[in-house]
Design a protein around this motif. Structure first.
Motif, mmCIF file in Angstrom:
data_model
loop_
_atom_site.group_PDB
_atom_site.id
_atom_site.type_symbol
_atom_site.label_atom_id
_atom_site.label_comp_id
_atom_site.label_asym_id
_atom_site.label_seq_id
_atom_site.Cartn_x
_atom_site.Cartn_y
_atom_site.Cartn_z
ATOM 1 N N UNK A 301 0.828 -1.196 0.000
ATOM 2 C CA UNK A 301 0.000 0.000 0.000
ATOM 3 C C UNK A 301 0.871 1.258 0.000
ATOM 4 N N UNK A 302 1.975 1.196 0.734
ATOM 5 C CA UNK A 302 2.864 2.356 0.833
ATOM 6 C C UNK A 302 3.558 2.676 -0.485
ATOM 7 N N UNK A 303 3.645 1.699 -1.387
ATOM 8 C CA UNK A 303 4.353 1.924 -2.650
ATOM 9 C C UNK A 303 3.483 2.584 -3.707
ATOM 10 N N UNK A 304 2.180 2.699 -3.438
ATOM 11 C CA UNK A 304 1.283 3.263 -4.438
ATOM 12 C C UNK A 304 1.420 4.774 -4.533
ATOM 13 N N UNK A 305 1.296 5.312 -5.741
ATOM 14 C CA UNK A 305 1.287 6.759 -5.932
ATOM 15 C C UNK A 305 -0.007 7.324 -5.367
ATOM 16 N N UNK A 306 -0.039 8.633 -5.173
ATOM 17 C CA UNK A 306 -1.244 9.271 -4.657
ATOM 18 C C UNK A 306 -2.430 9.009 -5.561
ATOM 19 N N UNK A 307 -2.220 9.058 -6.868
ATOM 20 C CA UNK A 307 -3.311 8.835 -7.817
ATOM 21 C C UNK A 307 -3.803 7.389 -7.749
ATOM 22 N N UNK A 308 -2.880 6.448 -7.653
ATOM 23 C CA UNK A 308 -3.263 5.032 -7.581
ATOM 24 C C UNK A 308 -3.985 4.722 -6.274
ATOM 25 N N UNK A 309 -3.507 5.357 -5.194
ATOM 26 C CA UNK A 309 -4.146 5.147 -3.893
ATOM 27 C C UNK A 309 -5.562 5.730 -3.888
#
Length: 394
Positions: A301-309
């Motif tokens: 979860x921490x590796x996701x970009x803001x847009x992906x999150x």
């Protein structure tokens, strides 16, 4: 309801009930507030019965929601329309209405035979009952079967009637859970921490259908009002493919750009959970659900970009892999095929035997639609019996 119509029409009526007291499932339906019916316009109301609408429409049109409300009010139980459009008694309970109804039935001569479990017919066509005093055979000029589906069997509706009718050649669609939960392979960490926690103000989507409401995490999966509203489609997908993917929008009122902007703020030394709680206003269970989705996808979860999150937050995939047991479902799909019934709810191959309620092959969402159709088909079956008996009495 059939008994009331029949007695008022001049017939001598006995209600045989397997349980020690009547109306047990009716009382369960009112446990959280008795939702008698719904206030929406009849044309829209009828669409809630999906494929069974053509078969149920005449009965419901003859005894519509306004008639059910008037019936309740005549029993001294005034009704009101809630904020969701659902109709409830002013007392919000089932027990005062049931007590008043039983007093009325007693006053018009309806008899009750309790602890009588129906087991079919004997060789002479008599009804066979198992009672505390042993078997009992009963002759009747006509019969209304109102035996329910197979949910909450401890209250009497165990679906045992299926075999008795199938043996007589009556076509019956398999009984399946309706308005029930689904199983999900939660991780032990998520299950142990969030069992019983609600997901509030979420939007659930499956295929072309979207519902706003609440859901509840269970030890085995997920249930709740919004789940029930989608349950028919989800159930058929699970039965056909062994699984179905439900999508949950945790912050449905925030568009992608706004959510992305919030998640683009510096996190600093905050843990990811604290950051999501403050930036996106997510509850602990919602954050846990995101973690479950990330684990299932093999990503951090921490590796996701803001847009992906942001995209994940408003489309969390939840893999449903089974149905919760039918015994715990609110209602039942399947039952006697409408092709077996005439327009008066008589079973064609069993002259003088009528059927009503949830044992027929229909389903509907919660919101008052289940009780409305049960009342209406009961009244229709009662009218059907009076019509059928009429020429015989002349």
């Amino acid at each position: 309801m059939a008994a009331e119509v029949l007695s008022q029409g001049g017939a001598a009526v006995t209600v045989y009930d397997a349980m020690p007291s009547v109306g047990r499932k009716f009382l369960l339906a009112g446990r959280g507030g008795l939702n008698l019916t719904h206030s929406e316009a009849l044309p829209e109301f009828l669409t809630r019965y999906r494929e069974a609408m053509p078969q149920l429409a005449p009965a419901i049109s003859a005894f519509p929601p306004d008639a059910l409300r008037a019936w309740s009010e005549a029993l001294g139980q005034a009704t009101f329309v809630g904020s969701s459009g659902r109709v409830f008694p002013q007392t919000f309970k089932a027990s005062p209405l049931l007590r008043a109804w039983l007093r009325r039935l007693d006053s018009i001569g309806v008899q009750f035979a309790l602890r009588h479990r129906w087991n079919g017919w004997d060789d002479d066509g008599r009804l066979m009952f198992q009672t505390p005093d042993g078997p009992r055979a009963v002759e009747a000029s006509a019969v209304v079967l109102a035996l329910g589906g197979a949910s909450w069997p401890l209250l009497g509706s165990d679906g045992a009637w299926v075999n008795a009718l199938a043996a007589r050649g009556v076509a019956i669609s398999p009984l399946k859970p309706a308005n029930g939960g689904f199983t999900v392979a939660w991780s032990d960490v998520f299950r142990n921490r969030f069992e019983g926690h609600p997901l509030k103000s979420v939007v659930l989507s499956f295929g072309a259908h979207t519902v706003r409401g609440e859901a509840v995490i269970t030890r085995a999966g997920i249930e709740g009002g919004a789940i029930y509203a989608l349950s028919a489609g989800l159930r058929e997908a699970v039965l056909h493919s062994g699984q179905a993917t439900l999508h949950i929008a945790l912050r449905p009122d925030l568009d992608a750009s706004d959510l992305t902007a919030r998640l683009s703020a510096p996190r600093g030394k905050q843990s990811l959970s604290n950051f999501l709680r403050k930036a996106a206003h997510l509850s602990p269970v919602a954050i846990g659900l995101l973690q479950e989705a990330a684990i299932a996808s093999g990503a951090s979860l921490a590796s996701l970009s803001a847009a992906s999150l942001a995209e994940l937050i408003n489309a969390v995939p939840v893999q449903l892999n089974g149905l919760a047991p039918i015994a715990r479902a609110i209602s039942t799909a399947g039952g006697i095929s409408f092709s077996e019934l005439d327009a008066d709810f008589m079973i064609r191959r069993l002259p003088g035997v009528f059927a009503a309620g949830e044992m027929l092959d229909w389903e509907a969402p919660t919101g008052g639609y289940l009780l409305q159709a049960s009342f209406a088909t009961g009244a229709a079956a009662g009218r059907g019996v009076l019509k059928w008996l009429g020429p015989r009495d002349e």
